[in-house]
Design a protein around this motif. Structure first.
Motif, PDB file in Angstrom:
ATOM      1  N   ILE A  12       0.851  -1.197   0.000  1.00 49.02           N
ATOM      2  CA  ILE A  12       0.000   0.000   0.000  1.00 49.02           C
ATOM      3  C   ILE A  12       0.884   1.243   0.000  1.00 49.02           C
ATOM      4  O   ILE A  12       0.646   2.202  -0.745  1.00 49.02           O
ATOM      5  N   ALA A  13       1.935   1.203   0.825  1.00 43.89           N
ATOM      6  CA  ALA A  13       2.846   2.347   0.881  1.00 43.89           C
ATOM      7  C   ALA A  13       3.480   2.577  -0.475  1.00 43.89           C
ATOM      8  O   ALA A  13       3.625   3.717  -0.917  1.00 43.89           O
ATOM      9  N   ALA A  14       3.818   1.481  -1.176  1.00 46.57           N
ATOM     10  CA  ALA A  14       4.457   1.631  -2.485  1.00 46.57           C
ATOM     11  C   ALA A  14       3.546   2.387  -3.432  1.00 46.57           C
ATOM     12  O   ALA A  14       3.984   3.308  -4.129  1.00 46.57           O
ATOM     13  N   VAL A  15       2.247   2.024  -3.420  1.00 47.83           N
ATOM     14  CA  VAL A  15       1.297   2.721  -4.296  1.00 47.83           C
ATOM     15  C   VAL A  15       1.186   4.188  -3.878  1.00 47.83           C
ATOM     16  O   VAL A  15       1.248   5.105  -4.702  1.00 47.83           O
ATOM     17  N   LEU A  16       1.055   4.402  -2.567  1.00 52.77           N
ATOM     18  CA  LEU A  16       0.891   5.772  -2.072  1.00 52.77           C
ATOM     19  C   LEU A  16       2.085   6.644  -2.459  1.00 52.77           C
ATOM     20  O   LEU A  16       1.922   7.767  -2.921  1.00 52.77           O
ATOM     21  N   ILE A  17       3.278   6.089  -2.252  1.00 52.96           N
ATOM     22  CA  ILE A  17       4.478   6.883  -2.561  1.00 52.96           C
ATOM     23  C   ILE A  17       4.495   7.247  -4.036  1.00 52.96           C
ATOM     24  O   ILE A  17       4.761   8.389  -4.403  1.00 52.96           O
ATOM     25  N   PHE A  18       4.124   6.275  -4.860  1.00 52.52           N
ATOM     26  CA  PHE A  18       4.077   6.546  -6.294  1.00 52.52           C
ATOM     27  C   PHE A  18       3.097   7.690  -6.575  1.00 52.52           C
ATOM     28  O   PHE A  18       3.410   8.632  -7.289  1.00 52.52           O
ATOM     29  N   VAL A  19       1.908   7.591  -5.971  1.00 49.92           N
ATOM     30  CA  VAL A  19       0.895   8.632  -6.177  1.00 49.92           C
ATOM     31  C   VAL A  19       1.431   9.985  -5.721  1.00 49.92           C
ATOM     32  O   VAL A  19       1.276  11.005  -6.403  1.00 49.92           O
ATOM     33  N   PHE A  20       2.103  10.001  -4.577  1.00 53.09           N
ATOM     34  CA  PHE A  20       2.611  11.277  -4.063  1.00 53.09           C
ATOM     35  C   PHE A  20       3.684  11.856  -4.975  1.00 53.09           C
ATOM     36  O   PHE A  20       3.734  13.065  -5.193  1.00 53.09           O
ATOM     37  N   VAL A  21       4.522  10.993  -5.500  1.00 51.41           N
ATOM     38  CA  VAL A  21       5.562  11.497  -6.402  1.00 51.41           C
ATOM     39  C   VAL A  21       4.922  12.110  -7.638  1.00 51.41           C
ATOM     40  O   VAL A  21       5.255  13.235  -8.049  1.00 51.41           O
ATOM     41  N   VAL A  22       3.943  11.387  -8.206  1.00 52.34           N
ATOM     42  CA  VAL A  22       3.266  11.910  -9.391  1.00 52.34           C
ATOM     43  C   VAL A  22       2.592  13.231  -9.062  1.00 52.34           C
ATOM     44  O   VAL A  22       2.707  14.228  -9.789  1.00 52.34           O
ATOM     45  N   THR A  23       1.896  13.261  -7.903  1.00 52.17           N
ATOM     46  CA  THR A  23       1.202  14.487  -7.494  1.00 52.17           C
ATOM     47  C   THR A  23       2.184  15.643  -7.355  1.00 52.17           C
ATOM     48  O   THR A  23       1.924  16.763  -7.795  1.00 52.17           O
ATOM     49  N   LEU A  24       3.316  15.344  -6.727  1.00 55.44           N
ATOM     50  CA  LEU A  24       4.322  16.386  -6.501  1.00 55.44           C
ATOM     51  C   LEU A  24       4.788  16.971  -7.832  1.00 55.44           C
ATOM     52  O   LEU A  24       4.771  18.183  -8.040  1.00 55.44           O
ATOM     53  N   ILE A  28       3.968  20.798  -9.206  1.00 53.70           N
ATOM     54  CA  ILE A  28       5.031  21.750  -9.527  1.00 53.70           C
ATOM     55  C   ILE A  28       4.870  22.239 -10.964  1.00 53.70           C
ATOM     56  O   ILE A  28       4.894  23.441 -11.243  1.00 53.70           O
ATOM     57  N   TYR A  29       4.623  21.286 -11.872  1.00 53.02           N
ATOM     58  CA  TYR A  29       4.432  21.644 -13.278  1.00 53.02           C
ATOM     59  C   TYR A  29       3.290  22.635 -13.417  1.00 53.02           C
ATOM     60  O   TYR A  29       3.430  23.709 -14.006  1.00 53.02           O
ATOM     61  N   HIS A  30       2.137  22.271 -12.799  1.00 56.26           N
ATOM     62  CA  HIS A  30       0.948  23.109 -12.904  1.00 56.26           C
ATOM     63  C   HIS A  30       1.197  24.476 -12.279  1.00 56.26           C
ATOM     64  O   HIS A  30       0.844  25.509 -12.852  1.00 56.26           O
ATOM     65  N   GLY A  31       1.837  24.474 -11.096  1.00 56.88           N
ATOM     66  CA  GLY A  31       2.095  25.721 -10.380  1.00 56.88           C
ATOM     67  C   GLY A  31       2.969  26.655 -11.194  1.00 56.88           C
ATOM     68  O   GLY A  31       2.681  27.845 -11.323  1.00 56.88           O
ATOM     69  N   VAL A  32       4.022  26.103 -11.770  1.00 57.39           N
ATOM     70  CA  VAL A  32       4.925  26.943 -12.555  1.00 57.39           C
ATOM     71  C   VAL A  32       4.192  27.501 -13.759  1.00 57.39           C
ATOM     72  O   VAL A  32       4.298  28.683 -14.087  1.00 57.39           O
ATOM     73  N   LYS A  33       3.360  26.664 -14.366  1.00 55.66           N
ATOM     74  CA  LYS A  33       2.625  27.105 -15.542  1.00 55.66           C
ATOM     75  C   LYS A  33       1.688  28.261 -15.182  1.00 55.66           C
ATOM     76  O   LYS A  33       1.666  29.285 -15.863  1.00 55.66           O
ATOM     77  N   VAL A  34       0.951  28.081 -14.083  1.00 58.99           N
ATOM     78  CA  VAL A  34       0.009  29.131 -13.674  1.00 58.99           C
ATOM     79  C   VAL A  34       0.758  30.416 -13.323  1.00 58.99           C
ATOM     80  O   VAL A  34       0.336  31.517 -13.669  1.00 58.99           O
ATOM     81  N   TRP A  54      -4.154  26.545  -4.769  1.00 62.24           N
ATOM     82  CA  TRP A  54      -4.388  25.264  -4.095  1.00 62.24           C
ATOM     83  C   TRP A  54      -3.369  24.215  -4.526  1.00 62.24           C
ATOM     84  O   TRP A  54      -3.014  23.336  -3.771  1.00 62.24           O
ATOM     85  N   TYR A  55      -2.852  24.340  -5.764  1.00 60.86           N
ATOM     86  CA  TYR A  55      -1.903  23.330  -6.248  1.00 60.86           C
ATOM     87  C   TYR A  55      -0.615  23.377  -5.450  1.00 60.86           C
ATOM     88  O   TYR A  55       0.058  22.377  -5.273  1.00 60.86           O
ATOM     89  N   ILE A  61       1.713  19.302   0.700  1.00 58.70           N
ATOM     90  CA  ILE A  61       1.295  18.072   1.381  1.00 58.70           C
ATOM     91  C   ILE A  61       2.078  16.878   0.844  1.00 58.70           C
ATOM     92  O   ILE A  61       2.570  16.035   1.595  1.00 58.70           O
ATOM     93  N   ALA A  62       2.197  16.823  -0.500  1.00 54.29           N
ATOM     94  CA  ALA A  62       2.932  15.707  -1.103  1.00 54.29           C
ATOM     95  C   ALA A  62       4.382  15.704  -0.607  1.00 54.29           C
ATOM     96  O   ALA A  62       4.943  14.650  -0.292  1.00 54.29           O
ATOM     97  N   THR A  63       4.979  16.905  -0.498  1.00 61.04           N
ATOM     98  CA  THR A  63       6.363  16.990  -0.022  1.00 61.04           C
ATOM     99  C   THR A  63       6.477  16.446   1.394  1.00 61.04           C
ATOM    100  O   THR A  63       7.359  15.623   1.698  1.00 61.04           O
ATOM    101  N   ILE A  64       5.563  16.881   2.256  1.00 57.70           N
ATOM    102  CA  ILE A  64       5.625  16.418   3.647  1.00 57.70           C
ATOM    103  C   ILE A  64       5.470  14.905   3.715  1.00 57.70           C
ATOM    104  O   ILE A  64       6.209  14.211   4.413  1.00 57.70           O
ATOM    105  N   MET A  65       4.510  14.386   2.949  1.00 57.04           N
ATOM    106  CA  MET A  65       4.275  12.940   3.000  1.00 57.04           C
ATOM    107  C   MET A  65       5.504  12.179   2.490  1.00 57.04           C
ATOM    108  O   MET A  65       5.896  11.157   3.063  1.00 57.04           O
ATOM    109  N   LEU A  66       6.111  12.689   1.431  1.00 57.12           N
ATOM    110  CA  LEU A  66       7.280  11.991   0.900  1.00 57.12           C
ATOM    111  C   LEU A  66       8.441  12.049   1.886  1.00 57.12           C
ATOM    112  O   LEU A  66       9.153  11.058   2.089  1.00 57.12           O
TER     113      LEU A  66
END
Ligand code: ATP
Ligand code: MG
Lengths: 642, 265
Positions: A12-24, A28-34, A54-55, A61-66
């Motif tokens: 479960i952690a493996a999936v979560l970490i993957f999700v957090f990395v993608v989210t992160l 960042i991509y979205h934030g820089v673009k905006v 909000w992004y 949050i993703a950073t803290i979790m990672l």
């Protein structure tokens, strides 16, 4: 379901970490673009620049979790679930080797023998230089100098390569040979080795009772495990080795006799207590050095060279055999890595005090299980659930028995036959005492509810008494001047400073804590209600006077609503402060509550539990605040618009 | 007849801190008959607000007498309604709750209250806004609510302290017409304080120009622009030559007073 999740927490952690990395990355991509597309009109410093975004919150949050996953070794466990088990086998070898390594300059700079020689020589010089003149007779002085000289000679004998006896030499040779044999086994690799069924049946890393499964679960692990068992034997042999030539034995016996001789007369020739003290302690310091040298653990400088080389090669080979394990250890296990203590392997690093996120959640779900028989709850109390509360108990609590006494009529008597004849008063009394069954109502129960209950009751009374007093203090000279000194005298004292006193007077259970919190809430409510009341615009008061309102009507219809924003802000602050005080008070004393759980967790160093309680407290505090903010915006939409 | 009689009225403040005495008002004498419309004008600090507050009963005079309808004024009362510069509305209540505040304090039955409130909201041009919270209203609408809240109590005397001071020119003109209309329809006695000479001329059947140090009535005018304003547009009146003449006269008067203050210090 829960058991399945608990068992597969690493996946479960493996999936979560993957999700957090993608989210992160996405945030960042979205934030820089905006940010690129930002309105040119929003110059730096314009408050509008901070609105939205909000992004970036998602990114944070993703950073803290990672970071949490990383420093808790959660990433290591998620993606290299066997690593800890294998490293545990390596740690076993290291532990078994440690008695031999301790003698060698591996991980230190000098042979242990060199250290011993240098240190003891220095101390002999020191002792000799600080000989207390006049404390000993001339004969004794001579004897003591002889003891020191013999001890020095003993070090000389130990260090002489030609004096070492043949048996010791050949035994060292055997140790070297054994180590070299192990080394070639490591070189040969784990081919053909298989973990046992028992080992494979072990619970995965972090799931079972053991922190890290002990039995080797991979061929490589089996190899290291086997090596470690052999090393244990070699170390045992090595530890029995002594450098004790005949000359050394002779010197030891002689010196021992000399020391005994001086000791025998230590209490003669004593003229004062000071002298006695000096004689005793000096002889003791001489004897202490000698006793460190009489076990033959100092070897001549070059004797252990071969052992040293053999062990160094073996360690090198082990590093090679570890392969990727070494990299995983270095990157994903911040800290010292896996360590073997006497009976278990432990994670030695930041994960000791920072449990993995999935473990915290698992611990929380164990606590949250309302079934106490299944091991849910904590110390016989649930975390948060409900129970059936007999209505009679409530009635019995709130209706004083004395009320029945006031009613007309008399209580029952016994009749001629010796039977009791009850009257209506007896029946009412039973009712007032809570002895009549009236059905049950569901009622919250558990540690969290106990904490909540204390805060809520304290807040209830704090508001009930504090707001009217505060309002009166805002409008009346008598109330202001009379109560101001009292409140200002107790309020600045930190609530916890009151705690020992209050808990002694009112008891460590609910009463004491509620009173303590009441004191906190009361002061805050009085001050905020007073500020609100005294801040009423004079023109509004005058207008209501002209409109024919009486003083009481003005209090109720003008001053109270005008003070409402301040009062609600006061409630919000008071809840926060009460919550903080409560947890600390529960840590001081008591047997239920969130603070109590943390206190127990602290005494047994259960970091998972500590983090669970921190999480609970943080989330509940946040919940209170969100509720209050919503309440404020619903109840006083006119705030700041008057 | 409920006339307002003011006899030898004086008010002396002790400035906090320095303890200096300020003669905010000295020996004010006038009688205001029922139904008269009085506007009061004067440089800042000449005691206009002080006078109004004493009539309203918020301040006690140092000496002298004030009586309304033969009854000495002693504290605030429903027979003297007040409209403040910023409205002083209760922002936690809706428009109609604001308007019927006085009636609720008297425990008037709900049905009667509702009827009165609707009538007055209609008069001040706020029909349909009854359930709006007051903080959502514009400044002009807020002053209309304040007027309605005062009038619904049926006071004998209406006191207004710069009621239109915070409004823009257009809204101000509309409100001036409204005040004139109300005066005519209700026949109330009204005292209105203003900083604007034009407004004082338009809304004053009688006009006091006050002077500072000590605060006193410097000059009194009897004007008929207010009566005229009931039938003609206010802008037309402002064009009239006699209007301009009086305006210039008063402006010069006040200008000189201000000069005196500056030079005096
Ligand atoms: N509560 C008070 N304490 C001391 N002095 C006061 C007080 N109220 C008013 N004064 C003084 O009395 C004088 C008259 O004040 P007042 O407010 O009546 O003037 P005003 O004519 O209404 O001025 P403005 O046109 O600026 O509103 C001023 O000099 C003021 O400083
Ligand atoms: Mg004023």
């Amino acid at each position: 379901m829960f058991d399945w999740m608990s068992y597969h927490r690493a996946d479960i952690a493996a999936v979560l970490i993957f999700v957090f990395v993608v989210t992160l990355l996405w945030s960042i991509y979205h934030g820089v673009k905006v940010s690129r597309l930002r309105d040119k009109e929003q110059v730096f410093g314009d408050p509008e620049r901070t609105s939205g975004g909000w992004y970036w919150a998602v990114c944070g949050i993703a950073t803290i979790m990672l970071l949490w996953f990383y420093y808790s070794w959660g990433m290591a466990r998620a993606y290299f679930p066997r690593a800890a088990n294998e490293l545990c086998q390596v740690a076993k070898v290291n532990e078994a080797l440690s008695p031999i390594v301790a003698q060698l300059p591996i991980g230190s700079r000098y042979f242990k023998s060199t250290d011993l020689v240098v240190r003891n020589m220095e101390q002999l010089d020191e002792v000799e230089a600080s000989f207390p003149n006049g404390a000993f007779t001339a004969a004794e002085e001579k004897q003591i100098y002889a003891i020191i000289a013999q001890t020095r000679a003993l070090i000389g004998v130990y260090s002489n390569p030609s004096s070492i006896d043949a048996a010791t030499r050949s035994n060292l040779q055997i140790v070297v040979g054994d180590i070299q044999q192990l080394t070639s086994r490591i070189q040969a690799g784990p081919e053909g080795l298989q973990p046992t069924a028992e080992a494979l049946a072990q619970a995965p890393w972090g799931v079972g009772n053991e922190e890290i499964p002990m039995l080797p679960m991979t061929p490589r692990g089996v190899m290291f495990d086997g090596i470690s068992q052999d090393v244990v034997g070699i170390s045992k042999t090595f530890l029995t080795l002594r450098n004790m030539p005949a000359e050394a034995s002779r010197l030891i016996d002689l010196t021992r006799a000399d020391i005994a001789n001086v000791k025998e007369n230590i209490n003669n020739n004593v003229t004062s207590e000071d002298i006695a003290e000096t004689r005793n302690s000096y002889l003791k310091s001489v004897e202490r050095i000698f006793k460190r040298l009489d076990d033959g653990m100092i070897f001549p400088a070059n004797t252990l060279d071969e052992v040293n080389d053999a062990v160094a090669v073996m360690i090198e080979e082990m590093d090679d055999a570890k392969g990727s394990l070494g990299i995983i250890d270095a990157i994903f296990m911040p800290g010292q890595g896996v360590l073997k203590t006497r009976t278990i392997c432990i994670e030695q690093g930041s994960s000791r005090w920072l449990p993995k996120p999935t473990d915290v959640v698992a611990k929380l779900s164990v606590l949250a299980n309302p079934n106490l028989e299944e091991g849910g709850g904590f110390k016989g109390t649930r975390l948060l659930w409900f129970k059936w509360l007999p209505v009679a108990d409530v009635v019995g609590f709130f209706v004083p028995d004395g009320m029945v006494d006031i009613l007309p009529g008399s209580y029952g008597k016994h009749d001629d036959a010796g039977r009791f004849v009850p009257t209506y008063k007896d029946r009412l009394l039973a009712f007032a005492k809570g002895e009549v069954y009236l059905g049950s109502i569901p009622m919250l129960d558990g540690h969290i509810w106990d904490s909540l209950f204390r805060v809520l009751v304290a807040m209830f009374f704090g508001i009930l008494l504090g707001v009217p007093l505060g309002i009166y203090m805002g409008v009346s000279r008598f109330f202001k001047s009379f109560f101001d000194p009292m409140i200002e005298l107790y309020r600045p004292v930190p609530p916890l400073a009151w705690a020992p006193l209050i808990l002694t007077i009112f008891g460590i259970q609910d009463d004491g804590k509620i009173f303590l919190l009441f004191m906190v809430a009361f002061a805050i409510m009085v001050i905020s209600a007073r500020t609100g009341a005294s801040g009423t615009q004079l023109s509004k008061i005058r207008a209501s006077h002209s409109l024919g309102a009486s003083n009481r009507q003005i209090l109720r219809h003008v001053i109270l609503p005008n003070a409402l924003p301040e009062i609600l802000t006061g409630v919000r602050i008071a809840i926060g402060v009460c919550w903080g005080t409560l947890v600390a008070a529960e840590m001081l004393a008591g047997t239920t509550g969130v603070g109590f759980i943390e206190n127990v967790a602290r005494t047994v160093s259960d970091y998972e539990l500590i983090w669970v309680t921190i999480l609970i407290m943080g989330l509940l505090g946040l919940l209170f605040d969100i509720i209050m903010r919503k309440l404020i915006s619903i109840l006083i939409p006119w705030r700041g618009k008057g | 007849m409920s006339d307002l009689v003011c006899k030898d009225l004086s008010m002396t403040f002790t400035a906090p801190g320095s303890g200096a005495m300020v003669e905010a008002l000295k020996n004010i004498n006038f009688t205001l008959k029922q139904g008269e419309l009085l506007s009061v004008l004067g440089p800042s600090g000449c005691g206009k607000t002080t006078l109004l507050n004493m009539v309203a009963g918020f301040l006690n005079p140092t000496s002298g007498q004030l009586a309304l309808g033969g009854k000495n004024i002693d504290g605030p009362g429903v027979e003297r309604g007040m409209v403040f510069q910023q409205g002083a509305l209760f922002e936690w209540l809706t428009v109609s709750k604001n308007v019927d505040f006085g009636l609720r304090m008297k425990n008037m039955p709900a049905a009667e209250r509702k009827e009165l409130v609707n009538k007055w909201l209609d008069i001040v041009g706020l029909a349909g806004f009854g359930d709006t919270p007051t903080y959502q209203l514009s400044g002009g609408m807020q002053q209309r609510v304040a007027l309605a809240r005062c009038l619904v109590n049926d006071p004998d005397l209406i006191l207004m302290d710069e009621p239109l001071g915070a409004l823009d020119a257009l809204t101000r003109e509309k409100m001036q017409s409204l005040i004139l209309e109300l005066w005519k329809e209700t026949g109330k006695t009204i005292i209105i304080i203003t900083h604007s000479v034009e407004e004082a001329l338009l809304l004053g059947q009688r006009l006091f120009v006050m002077a500072p140090r000590p605060g006193r009535i410097h000059k009194e005018y009897q004007l008929d622009f207010a009566e005229e304003g009931l039938t003609r547009s206010l802008r037309d009146i402002k064009q009239k030559t006699d209007f301009a003449k009086v305006r210039e006269e008063i402006l010069t008067m006040i200008w000189n007073m201000e000069e005196e203050i500056m030079g005096g210090v």
